[in-house]
Design a protein around this motif. Sequence first.
Motif, PDB file in Angstrom:
ATOM      1  N   ILE A  76       0.846  -1.205   0.000  1.00 53.01           N
ATOM      2  CA  ILE A  76       0.000   0.000   0.000  1.00 53.01           C
ATOM      3  C   ILE A  76       0.879   1.251   0.000  1.00 53.01           C
ATOM      4  O   ILE A  76       0.630   2.204  -0.742  1.00 53.01           O
ATOM      5  CB  ILE A  76      -0.960  -0.017   1.209  1.00 53.01           C
ATOM      6  CG1 ILE A  76      -1.888  -1.238   1.108  1.00 53.01           C
ATOM      7  CG2 ILE A  76      -1.793   1.264   1.242  1.00 53.01           C
ATOM      8  CD1 ILE A  76      -2.820  -1.390   2.296  1.00 53.01           C
ATOM      9  N   ALA A  77       1.934   1.210   0.817  1.00 52.25           N
ATOM     10  CA  ALA A  77       2.830   2.372   0.869  1.00 52.25           C
ATOM     11  C   ALA A  77       3.457   2.629  -0.490  1.00 52.25           C
ATOM     12  O   ALA A  77       3.595   3.782  -0.926  1.00 52.25           O
ATOM     13  CB  ALA A  77       3.909   2.150   1.922  1.00 52.25           C
ATOM     14  N   ASN A 106      -6.716   9.433   1.033  1.00 53.41           N
ATOM     15  CA  ASN A 106      -7.140   9.221   2.416  1.00 53.41           C
ATOM     16  C   ASN A 106      -7.497   7.758   2.673  1.00 53.41           C
ATOM     17  O   ASN A 106      -7.203   7.211   3.735  1.00 53.41           O
ATOM     18  CB  ASN A 106      -8.347  10.098   2.750  1.00 53.41           C
ATOM     19  CG  ASN A 106      -7.908  11.523   3.027  1.00 53.41           C
ATOM     20  OD1 ASN A 106      -6.794  11.750   3.486  1.00 53.41           O
ATOM     21  ND2 ASN A 106      -8.778  12.479   2.717  1.00 53.41           N
ATOM     22  N   LYS A 107      -8.143   7.155   1.649  1.00 50.40           N
ATOM     23  CA  LYS A 107      -8.520   5.751   1.799  1.00 50.40           C
ATOM     24  C   LYS A 107      -7.256   4.897   1.912  1.00 50.40           C
ATOM     25  O   LYS A 107      -7.164   3.990   2.763  1.00 50.40           O
ATOM     26  CB  LYS A 107      -9.332   5.322   0.567  1.00 50.40           C
ATOM     27  CG  LYS A 107     -10.323   4.209   0.826  1.00 50.40           C
ATOM     28  CD  LYS A 107     -11.354   4.626   1.818  1.00 50.40           C
ATOM     29  CE  LYS A 107     -12.509   3.702   1.992  1.00 50.40           C
ATOM     30  NZ  LYS A 107     -13.498   4.304   2.921  1.00 50.40           N
ATOM     31  N   LEU A 108      -6.292   5.196   1.047  1.00 49.13           N
ATOM     32  CA  LEU A 108      -5.022   4.465   1.116  1.00 49.13           C
ATOM     33  C   LEU A 108      -4.398   4.625   2.498  1.00 49.13           C
ATOM     34  O   LEU A 108      -3.924   3.660   3.107  1.00 49.13           O
ATOM     35  CB  LEU A 108      -4.054   4.997   0.050  1.00 49.13           C
ATOM     36  CG  LEU A 108      -4.318   4.573  -1.383  1.00 49.13           C
ATOM     37  CD1 LEU A 108      -3.368   5.313  -2.321  1.00 49.13           C
ATOM     38  CD2 LEU A 108      -4.132   3.072  -1.541  1.00 49.13           C
ATOM     39  N   LEU A 111      -5.893   5.241   5.272  1.00 51.49           N
ATOM     40  CA  LEU A 111      -6.640   4.494   6.277  1.00 51.49           C
ATOM     41  C   LEU A 111      -6.246   3.018   6.268  1.00 51.49           C
ATOM     42  O   LEU A 111      -5.936   2.422   7.298  1.00 51.49           O
ATOM     43  CB  LEU A 111      -8.144   4.640   6.015  1.00 51.49           C
ATOM     44  CG  LEU A 111      -9.027   3.900   7.015  1.00 51.49           C
ATOM     45  CD1 LEU A 111      -8.921   4.519   8.391  1.00 51.49           C
ATOM     46  CD2 LEU A 111     -10.489   3.888   6.558  1.00 51.49           C
ATOM     47  N   PHE A 112      -6.244   2.442   5.042  1.00 55.06           N
ATOM     48  CA  PHE A 112      -5.852   1.031   4.950  1.00 55.06           C
ATOM     49  C   PHE A 112      -4.442   0.824   5.470  1.00 55.06           C
ATOM     50  O   PHE A 112      -4.124  -0.154   6.137  1.00 55.06           O
ATOM     51  CB  PHE A 112      -5.950   0.524   3.504  1.00 55.06           C
ATOM     52  CG  PHE A 112      -7.367   0.296   3.075  1.00 55.06           C
ATOM     53  CD1 PHE A 112      -8.251  -0.369   3.917  1.00 55.06           C
ATOM     54  CD2 PHE A 112      -7.819   0.719   1.832  1.00 55.06           C
ATOM     55  CE1 PHE A 112      -9.560  -0.596   3.524  1.00 55.06           C
ATOM     56  CE2 PHE A 112      -9.123   0.507   1.440  1.00 55.06           C
ATOM     57  CZ  PHE A 112     -10.003  -0.146   2.286  1.00 55.06           C
ATOM     58  N   LEU A 113      -3.582   1.787   5.117  1.00 55.07           N
ATOM     59  CA  LEU A 113      -2.188   1.687   5.510  1.00 55.07           C
ATOM     60  C   LEU A 113      -2.061   1.636   7.027  1.00 55.07           C
ATOM     61  O   LEU A 113      -1.370   0.785   7.579  1.00 55.07           O
ATOM     62  CB  LEU A 113      -1.419   2.884   4.935  1.00 55.07           C
ATOM     63  CG  LEU A 113       0.102   2.800   4.938  1.00 55.07           C
ATOM     64  CD1 LEU A 113       0.566   1.486   4.357  1.00 55.07           C
ATOM     65  CD2 LEU A 113       0.680   3.955   4.140  1.00 55.07           C
ATOM     66  N   ILE A 114      -2.765   2.519   7.691  1.00 54.14           N
ATOM     67  CA  ILE A 114      -2.600   2.574   9.149  1.00 54.14           C
ATOM     68  C   ILE A 114      -3.181   1.341   9.814  1.00 54.14           C
ATOM     69  O   ILE A 114      -2.590   0.779  10.751  1.00 54.14           O
ATOM     70  CB  ILE A 114      -3.170   3.884   9.748  1.00 54.14           C
ATOM     71  CG1 ILE A 114      -2.851   3.952  11.252  1.00 54.14           C
ATOM     72  CG2 ILE A 114      -4.647   4.009   9.607  1.00 54.14           C
ATOM     73  CD1 ILE A 114      -2.025   5.121  11.582  1.00 54.14           C
ATOM     74  N   VAL A 115      -4.306   0.841   9.261  1.00 53.12           N
ATOM     75  CA  VAL A 115      -4.885  -0.384   9.842  1.00 53.12           C
ATOM     76  C   VAL A 115      -3.899  -1.538   9.669  1.00 53.12           C
ATOM     77  O   VAL A 115      -3.578  -2.262  10.624  1.00 53.12           O
ATOM     78  CB  VAL A 115      -6.233  -0.711   9.168  1.00 53.12           C
ATOM     79  CG1 VAL A 115      -6.708  -2.095   9.586  1.00 53.12           C
ATOM     80  CG2 VAL A 115      -7.259   0.344   9.524  1.00 53.12           C
ATOM     81  N   TYR A 121       1.721  11.875   4.092  1.00 50.73           N
ATOM     82  CA  TYR A 121       1.550  10.565   3.467  1.00 50.73           C
ATOM     83  C   TYR A 121       2.827  10.164   2.736  1.00 50.73           C
ATOM     84  O   TYR A 121       3.272   9.019   2.802  1.00 50.73           O
ATOM     85  CB  TYR A 121       0.390  10.579   2.475  1.00 50.73           C
ATOM     86  CG  TYR A 121      -0.979  10.506   3.132  1.00 50.73           C
ATOM     87  CD1 TYR A 121      -1.227   9.584   4.136  1.00 50.73           C
ATOM     88  CD2 TYR A 121      -2.022  11.334   2.709  1.00 50.73           C
ATOM     89  CE1 TYR A 121      -2.475   9.508   4.728  1.00 50.73           C
ATOM     90  CE2 TYR A 121      -3.277  11.261   3.288  1.00 50.73           C
ATOM     91  CZ  TYR A 121      -3.495  10.353   4.310  1.00 50.73           C
ATOM     92  OH  TYR A 121      -4.723  10.264   4.892  1.00 50.73           O
ATOM     93  N   PHE A 122       3.363  11.133   2.030  1.00 53.13           N
ATOM     94  CA  PHE A 122       4.536  10.845   1.211  1.00 53.13           C
ATOM     95  C   PHE A 122       5.711  10.423   2.095  1.00 53.13           C
ATOM     96  O   PHE A 122       6.374   9.404   1.853  1.00 53.13           O
ATOM     97  CB  PHE A 122       4.911  12.074   0.383  1.00 53.13           C
ATOM     98  CG  PHE A 122       5.884  11.772  -0.713  1.00 53.13           C
ATOM     99  CD1 PHE A 122       5.468  11.135  -1.873  1.00 53.13           C
ATOM    100  CD2 PHE A 122       7.221  12.107  -0.582  1.00 53.13           C
ATOM    101  CE1 PHE A 122       6.363  10.832  -2.884  1.00 53.13           C
ATOM    102  CE2 PHE A 122       8.126  11.816  -1.589  1.00 53.13           C
ATOM    103  CZ  PHE A 122       7.688  11.182  -2.744  1.00 53.13           C
TER     104      PHE A 122
END
Lengths: 256, 408, 245
Positions: B218-219, B242-244, B246-250, B322-323
């Motif tokens: 994802i990153a 933002n969705k990315l 969110l998935f990334l943090i989960v 994010y970057f």
Amino acid sequence: MEQDKPKIQRRDFLRSCFKKLPVLVSAAYIISPDELLASASDDYNPDEHNYAMGISIHKCIGCGRCADACKTENKVPRDEHFFRTWIERYIIPPDGEAEVDSPNGGIDGFPKADEKKEILRTYFVPKLCNHCENPPCVQVCPVGATYTSRDGVVLVDSSYCVGCRYCIQACPYGARYLHPETHTADKCTFCYHRIVKGMRPACVEVCPTQARVFGEIGKRNSPLHRFIRFNDTIVLKQWLNTKPKVYYSGADGEVR
Amino acid sequence: METILANAVEAIAGATGYIYPNEFELHWGILIVVYPYLTGLVAGAFILASLERVFKVSALIPVYRLSLLTALSFLLIAPLPLLAHLGRPERALEMFLTPHTKSAMAMFGFVYVWYLMVVLLLELWFDYRQDIINWARKSTGLKKYFYYALSLGSTSTSDEALAFDAKAGRFITLIGIPSAFLLHGYVGFIFGSVKANPWWSSVLMPIVFLFSAIVSGIALMVLIYMVTTMFRWKRINMDCLNKLGLFLIVAMIVDFSLELLDFIQRLYESEESINILSSMISNRLFISLIISQIIIGSIAPMAALVMARFRKVPDEMKRMLYFIAAILIQVGIFSTRWNVVLGGQLFSKSLRGLTTYKLEMFGLEGLFVSIVLLIMPFVILFVLVKILPPWEGGHHEPMRLAPAESKK
Amino acid sequence: MKKVPQQIIPLAIIFIVAIAALVTARHFFVPETFGDYGHYRAASVDEIASQEVVYAGSIICNDCHDDIYETKMNFDHRGVSCEVCHGPAMAHTEEPDEYTPRIPRIRNQCTICHGYNSARPSGFPQVVEEVHNPGRPCLECHNPHKPLLPRAPQACDACHREIALQKAVSHHTSLECKTCHDAPPDHMSNPRFARAQKPTSRALCGKCHDTEADVSRGIPRIKLATHNENYLCWDCHYPHHPEAR
């Protein structure tokens, strides 16, 4: 001098006989009473054998002749990072960690221990491939280049090995290395080329104190049978369930 | 600070304590670090694409096709580090001729081919078929024939055919998710199943590998999406980003918890190997594990992501966070692979000593080759993007298919 | 019957070709004897078995050198294979004139086994190279085929060095070995057949360490009759290094 004369003639006679050596070698072994191992000939049946080794720690003097002979017999690189068999020295102090060393596998001898430090116990431990009954190296080989032969010896097919080194990672005993010339995995074969001819592995042959005993599991008339019967033996890292076939007598929990 | 310096000096000095003589040479070097790193990116990127397709997370449409192409370009390179590290690379095909069914490694060839042929290529083909035909019709000369060849002669664009494309695509994605899990979980299994090695031998290994793969994938898509959008002079779709995030943090929280669980369990069980492993962590792996993997690669990006996702910050700032987080994660995951692969070989199986890894520079198993192998997927991705432009978004419903138009 | 979708046909062809290619390749490239007995190339067993033998094994030496062989069998080097010292000799058995085994006459040859090293089993004959006739070849006094001592050792520490070293730094340093050990006169020349005695009763230690004993006051005393009477003294105290700890 006079006594010597007929002997020399006998030598000459025998020398001529040696032209047909292979037959004679096998004959010598069949006849000799202390060789109860297999006979060398075409009717060698691997299914009848299950080779194994016994090592008596109390007898090992750490002379390193086994490691040296192994390198000669099997043309193992003389580099100090490639060994099919090597000797470790354990020096156990009254408290604290045991000290272990194996300079050049023990071939050049061991330096004197620090005599100022108190020693509780100290001994030598020869190491080699354990020819496990449940060998992790064989399990992980992706192509079938290492395998257990029918006579219970774990072998490497160097013309088929891809050199992925997974077997080296899987061996708990550090018995394998990557041969620097063939770039394939290599290890002890119990001197397979010798034992099928009824000879003993080179390391057993040259051990001056008979600290190494070669024989077969499940054969009453095998030196190993006697060894296991009269000694309390252990195998290394038994908890890994590799079922090693090198039995140590006199080794303690420090040996691993 | 002094201890770190002392440790660094000791690390350079070579082996300490007793190691088996055959252990002097490390058998799996940086190439085997690169290999799980690459397959992890493949699995992660694919799982991301599947999220969009199977669970219909429409915010992710802008990265759907891009993820598939990324997965493909990394997958094409993934076997190369393995091949380059073989002692006898010319014998590599033996793995297909006489695969040993009990060997985890032998199955790699089949898992790989399954994933490449049955999952990725098929999914891409079904997804792009309509476009390929359109491009074939529109272009001229060699290009025309090239696209016709890509369509494999299946040029029907009837509603029926397109419906089948969509159905087949969805079905393959469904197979694809477990396959992606298999691909990377299996790489974890290669290590986790080595009972001789207490650093590797853990049932959690495949799961940890899987989640770290998702994190890294994802990153990577965050990075690729942001960079490609920038170069195309387009606006970044913040919903998607933002969705990315969110998935990334989960995924990161799951991954980090699993690793922590593994760590605590080892420490608490305190088996025979604990002394040598602790000494390895505090000596040999201090920089790559504690600093690079945990602090720089996990805690810092998690903090950045939480800030970007849950705090009210301007979009500019969010993009920046994010970057940065995505880059740090790549550093962290690469360190994870490094620590697993090399860490497993830095201590002796006699549990009495530590050795060091001497990184080669220009040899076949050296740093230079590894860097080349890490750059190559991007080159392939560049070519793939030229051949199969992914920018129209994932259009797998027949009605969305017809003319090419931007989704944004 | 429903029509097969158009896409299936080229894909099916590709997959069938790929699988056919693998099957054909397997047919041609899998080595002939692979799988005869297990998942390996059976021929490789024979290849490994045909490796050249380098060490001939000492039994064959008997065929020509039976005189030396028999001598050796009667002495303590009977278990030492000829090739330990003379080197691998298979080539010699095949071409006796071409290849001559080495005859090592240098000192380090013997110290490989007989040099003192604390990890060697006690009782194994060892010398400290630096003090044992330094610089002179072992062969001057010893015949390796008849490994006898040229003269019986005069002191116990010639063989029991490890014990002597320990005793030397202990409170028992002034005691002679014979205080506790009865050694028959032959023990010095033929140690294995004339064994030295070890103490058998607590009374021996009591001679000095009992409160009743008539010796110097500096010696630690215990009531022999009541001091852990179920044990022999050396169950707990090592007499060669007897500090109670």
